[in-house]
Design an enzyme around this catalytic site. Structure first.
Site, short mmCIF file in Angstrom:
data_model
loop_
_atom_site.label_atom_id
_atom_site.label_comp_id
_atom_site.label_asym_id
_atom_site.label_seq_id
_atom_site.Cartn_x
_atom_site.Cartn_y
_atom_site.Cartn_z
N TYR A 236 0.84 -1.21 0.00
CA TYR A 236 0.00 0.00 0.00
C TYR A 236 0.87 1.26 0.00
O TYR A 236 0.64 2.20 -0.76
CB TYR A 236 -0.92 -0.02 1.23
CG TYR A 236 -1.70 1.26 1.43
CD1 TYR A 236 -2.77 1.59 0.60
CD2 TYR A 236 -1.37 2.16 2.45
CE1 TYR A 236 -3.49 2.76 0.78
CE2 TYR A 236 -2.08 3.34 2.63
CZ TYR A 236 -3.14 3.63 1.80
OH TYR A 236 -3.85 4.81 1.97
N VAL B 149 -7.14 9.29 9.33
CA VAL B 149 -8.34 10.12 9.36
C VAL B 149 -9.48 9.36 10.03
O VAL B 149 -9.59 8.14 9.91
CB VAL B 149 -8.75 10.48 7.91
CG1 VAL B 149 -9.88 11.50 7.93
CG2 VAL B 149 -7.55 11.02 7.13
N1 LIG Z 1 -8.80 6.91 6.00
C1 LIG Z 1 -7.53 7.20 6.23
O1 LIG Z 1 -7.09 7.29 7.37
C2 LIG Z 1 -6.56 7.42 5.09
C3 LIG Z 1 -5.22 7.67 5.38
C4 LIG Z 1 -4.34 7.89 4.32
C5 LIG Z 1 -4.80 7.89 3.02
N2 LIG Z 1 -6.12 7.62 2.77
C6 LIG Z 1 -6.58 7.61 1.37
O2 LIG Z 1 -7.75 8.41 1.28
C7 LIG Z 1 -8.58 7.89 0.24
C8 LIG Z 1 -9.98 7.66 0.76
O3 LIG Z 1 -9.93 6.71 1.81
P1 LIG Z 1 -11.20 6.32 2.69
O4 LIG Z 1 -10.71 6.11 4.06
O5 LIG Z 1 -12.31 7.26 2.44
O6 LIG Z 1 -11.52 4.88 2.09
P2 LIG Z 1 -12.90 4.27 1.56
O7 LIG Z 1 -12.62 2.84 1.32
O8 LIG Z 1 -14.01 4.61 2.49
O9 LIG Z 1 -13.12 5.04 0.21
C9 LIG Z 1 -12.51 4.69 -1.00
C10 LIG Z 1 -13.55 4.81 -2.09
O10 LIG Z 1 -12.93 4.48 -3.36
C11 LIG Z 1 -13.83 3.63 -4.06
N3 LIG Z 1 -13.07 2.79 -4.99
C12 LIG Z 1 -12.22 1.77 -4.68
N4 LIG Z 1 -11.75 1.20 -5.81
C13 LIG Z 1 -12.30 1.87 -6.84
C14 LIG Z 1 -12.23 1.75 -8.24
N5 LIG Z 1 -11.46 0.79 -8.80
N6 LIG Z 1 -12.93 2.59 -9.03
C15 LIG Z 1 -13.72 3.55 -8.47
N7 LIG Z 1 -13.85 3.71 -7.14
C16 LIG Z 1 -13.15 2.89 -6.32
C17 LIG Z 1 -14.52 2.80 -3.00
O11 LIG Z 1 -15.71 2.19 -3.43
C18 LIG Z 1 -14.73 3.85 -1.91
O12 LIG Z 1 -15.95 4.53 -2.10
C19 LIG Z 1 -7.87 6.66 -0.28
O13 LIG Z 1 -7.11 7.04 -1.40
C20 LIG Z 1 -6.96 6.25 0.85
O14 LIG Z 1 -5.84 5.53 0.39
C21 LIG Z 1 -7.00 7.38 3.77
#
Ligand SMILES: NC(=O)c1ccc[n+]([C@@H]2O[C@H](COP(=O)([O-])OP(=O)(O)OC[C@H]3O[C@@H](n4cnc5c(N)ncnc54)[C@H](O)[C@@H]3O)[C@@H](O)[C@H]2O)c1
Length: 323
Positions: A144, A174
């Site tokens: 990742y 987050v």
């Molecule tokens: N939550 C955290 O603490 C955190 C920390 C660092 C980075 N991030 C990044 O933030 C972003 C959002 O994370 P989140 O926590 O909301 O996760 P989440 O899983 O709730 O949201 C990700 C979204 O992307 C969609 N998705 C996944 N694969 C897809 C595809 N192939 N085509 C279209 N849509 C697709 C999913 O259906 C989902 O709605 C991500 O890029 C994640 O890597 C999150």
């Protein structure tokens, strides 16, 4: 302005869609519902300024359709979770790297200059430096983390080669409303809240002295809005830590959760905590310097971890008690 939010049915994406709609933007959401949920977008689904495109970022066509006539992109779609990427690195790479590249290409071809994307604190890898400053990173500790670092490299090259304006927001743990408490890859805060509400003992991986810069969702929304508004004529590529700038151990986290949940249900204070083994790929400590975001974007986080926790607990308690 019309903004494309990829992953708009997920935790962070749906909160961004909602905030943008409240500010009067038009919002296009591209999501394949891999981890996102319809219920996350229901609160604003009927807003005439909201458009949902069900599609996959692994398909260039879907990205091209989503980028039509948009002014900026907030790219959130990815497969999150370090353990998921250790179990299945190929799928994480397909979505997080190839999907990212598709979206950059679609944005470039549609002449969308401003491309703001979800980067990650996992990019700091094995660097022991605390607090983390944007310029000093270590070696990645998981597939990742590699994918998220590759995103930054691509954004940098696209800014230099195709004149795009790219801003990567390195999110630090987050949390907030709509973060999924269920499934094998649930994040620690919603998971522990749900377990405590159901009188189950949360399991801390390790001795609980690992620490994180837990960041409330409103601070993340503010950073995205600042990144959209950042004024520049030229192309550039920048990355910013997106955090509160304070460290909390897992032991402290659990004690805050119990303290803030007890007014809702006194029995929660008696729940025992279990300790399990450390998790592969986890970094021991994470703390952001937010000086760069303060200086360049004028960022000033409004919610401390504890203030955010109280809001999140209120939301989860009401939601989980009703369901
Ligand atoms: N939550 C955290 O603490 C955190 C920390 C660092 C980075 N991030 C990044 O933030 C972003 C959002 O994370 P989140 O926590 O909301 O996760 P989440 O899983 O709730 O949201 C990700 C979204 O992307 C969609 N998705 C996944 N694969 C897809 C595809 N192939 N085509 C279209 N849509 C697709 C999913 O259906 C989902 O709605 C991500 O890029 C994640 O890597 C999150």
């Amino acid at each position: 302005m019309k903004i494309l939010v990829t992953g708009g049915a997920g935790f962070i994406g749906s909160n961004l869609c909602e905030a943008l709609l409240e500010k009067g933007y038009q919002v296009v959401c591209l999501d394949n519902f891999a981890t996102g949920k319809m219920e996350n977008i229901l609160p604003f689904y009927s807003n005439p300024n909201f458009q949902l495109i069900v599609g996959d970022i692994r398909k260039l066509d879907d990205c091209q359709k989503a980028c039509e006539s948009v002014d900026a992109v907030l790219h959130e779609a990815a497969l999150g979770s370090v353990p998921r990427s250790i179990k299945d690195p190929i799928t994480s790479n397909d979505v997080n790297v190839s999907g990212f590249l598709n979206l950059l290409i679609a944005a470039r071809d549609a002449k969308v200059k401003r491309f703001v994307y979800a980067a990650s604190s996992s990019t700091y890898g094995d660097s022991k430096t605390l607090p983390k400053t944007e310029e000093v990173i270590g070696k990645p500790l998981s597939p990742y983390a590699i994918t998220k670092y590759v995103n930054e490299l691509y954004a940098d090259v696209f800014s230099k080669t195709y004149g795009m304006q790219c801003i990567g927001l390195r999110y630090f743990n987050v949390f907030g409303k709509r973060q999924d408490p269920d499934g094998a890859y649930a994040a620690v805060i919603p998971l522990f809240i749900k377990q405590l509400i159901n009188y189950q003992s949360p399991t801390i991986n390790g001795d609980g002295e690992y620490s994180r810069d837990f960041t409330y969702i409103q601070n993340v929304i503010d950073m995205n809005i600042l990144a959209l508004g950042y004024k520049a004529e030229e192309s550039f590529s920048l990355v910013f830590n997106t955090a509160y700038g304070e460290r909390t151990t897992l032991n402290q986290l659990v004690s805050y959760l119990k303290e803030y949940l007890t007014p809702y249900d006194a029995k929660i204070s008696e729940i025992e905590i279990i300790h399990g083994p450390n998790r592969l790929g986890d970094i021991p400590h994470s703390l952001a310097s937010i000086d760069k975001a303060k200086k360049i974007l004028g960022y000033s986080p409004k919610y401390s971890m504890r203030e955010g926790l109280k809001e999140a607990i209120d939301w989860y308690y009401n939601k989980l008690r009703i369901n």
